[in-house]
Design an enzyme around this catalytic site. Structure first.
Site, short mmCIF file in Angstrom:
data_model
loop_
_atom_site.label_atom_id
_atom_site.label_comp_id
_atom_site.label_asym_id
_atom_site.label_seq_id
_atom_site.Cartn_x
_atom_site.Cartn_y
_atom_site.Cartn_z
N TYR A 182 0.84 -1.20 0.00
CA TYR A 182 0.00 0.00 0.00
C TYR A 182 0.87 1.25 0.00
CZ TYR A 182 -3.31 3.52 1.76
OH TYR A 182 -4.07 4.64 1.93
N ILE A 238 -8.40 9.68 9.08
CA ILE A 238 -9.74 10.15 8.74
C ILE A 238 -10.76 9.11 9.19
CG2 ILE A 238 -11.24 10.93 6.88
CD1 ILE A 238 -8.74 12.70 7.35
#
Length: 263
Positions: free
Chosen positions: A157, A190
């Protein structure tokens, strides 16, 4: 609200969950016309219906943006529906965890294809639709993981997200002559649907390490994307806008304690 977004034709890939869904809602509220893209057409249609119910304009579209065919079809759909393409938000991404010694080639390639190759393919398809109009905005959703930090299990990632920023800089140079800007947002911690399901103790540990002592919201990321998509950002290109509440600023976690002790 950025009035220059009203009536603009916008594609948001990975637009059915989390940050992508927030970006879709933001453009809808700003009066843009949005094509919500996902591998799952039913989910894309459901998010488009949410925008329509709030008074906006949106349509769902099913496409695999890791393939050239999916991106070509996606852009053609936006052009047909909305008479052109003004904004691409390359937001599609996955983050399955796997430690390096256990990660397979297939695991690695799947993340790179979904996160990084799709950014290249979506951008290439969008340029073709934008350059004849003499303007355009491309915004890539990257991450703090990879460009600034690392985390166990996310080597693939992180590589994909750092790669997006390398791609962005050259794309910005190549696109400038056509009036197309290419930028990125770098979300930090987030709060999304996936995070909300994690144990409270784990979330508390993260919160303690954040300078504002809270998670960011998908709307706060969307606000950054909307700025980069607007006419007001016409001279901003090749820039990565961190929307992370200063997460990457402390040299050590103890810096947050020392900051509090100074007050």
């Amino acid at each position: 609200m950025l009035a220059s977004l009203r009536g603009k034709s916008v594609i948001v890939t990975g637009g059915t969950k989390g940050i992508g869904r927030g970006i879709v809602r933001g453009f809808g509220a700003a009066g843009a016309r949005v094509l919500v893209v996902s591998r799952n057409g039913a989910e894309a249609g459901a998010v488009a219906a949410e925008v329509a119910a709030a008074g906006g304009t949106a349509a769902g579209f099913a496409a695999d943006v890791s393939t050239p065919e999916g991106n070509k079809a996606m852009v053609e759909a936006a052009v047909e529906l909305y008479d052109g393409l003004d904004v691409l938000c390359a937001n599609a991404g996955i983050y399955p965890a796997a430690r390096i010694e256990e990660m397979t080639v297939e695991d690695f390639d799947h993340v790179i294809a979904t996160n990084l190759r799709s950014t290249f393919l979506s951008t290439a398809a969008a340029i073709g639709a934008m350059k004849g109009r003499g303007r355009g905005r491309i915004i890539i959703t990257s991450s703090t993981t990879g460009p600034s930090t690392g985390y166990p299990g996310w080597a693939h990632y992180g590589a994909s997200k750092a790669g997006q920023l390398g791609f962005m800089r050259t794309a910005a140079i190549e696109c400038a002559r056509y009036g197309i800007t290419v930028n990125a947002v770098i979300p930090g911690a987030i709060m999304t649907e996936g995070l909300a399901e994690l144990p409270e103790a784990f979330l508390d540990r993260i919160t303690a390490a954040l300078p504002p002592k809270r998670f960011g919201t998908v709307d706060e990321v969307a606000n950054g994307v909307l700025f980069l998509a607007s006419d007001e950002a016409s001279y901003v290109t090749g820039h990565a806008l961190a929307v992370d509440g200063g997460m990457t600023l402390p040299e050590f976690e103890m810096a947050l304690d020392d900051s509090a002790s100074l007050t």
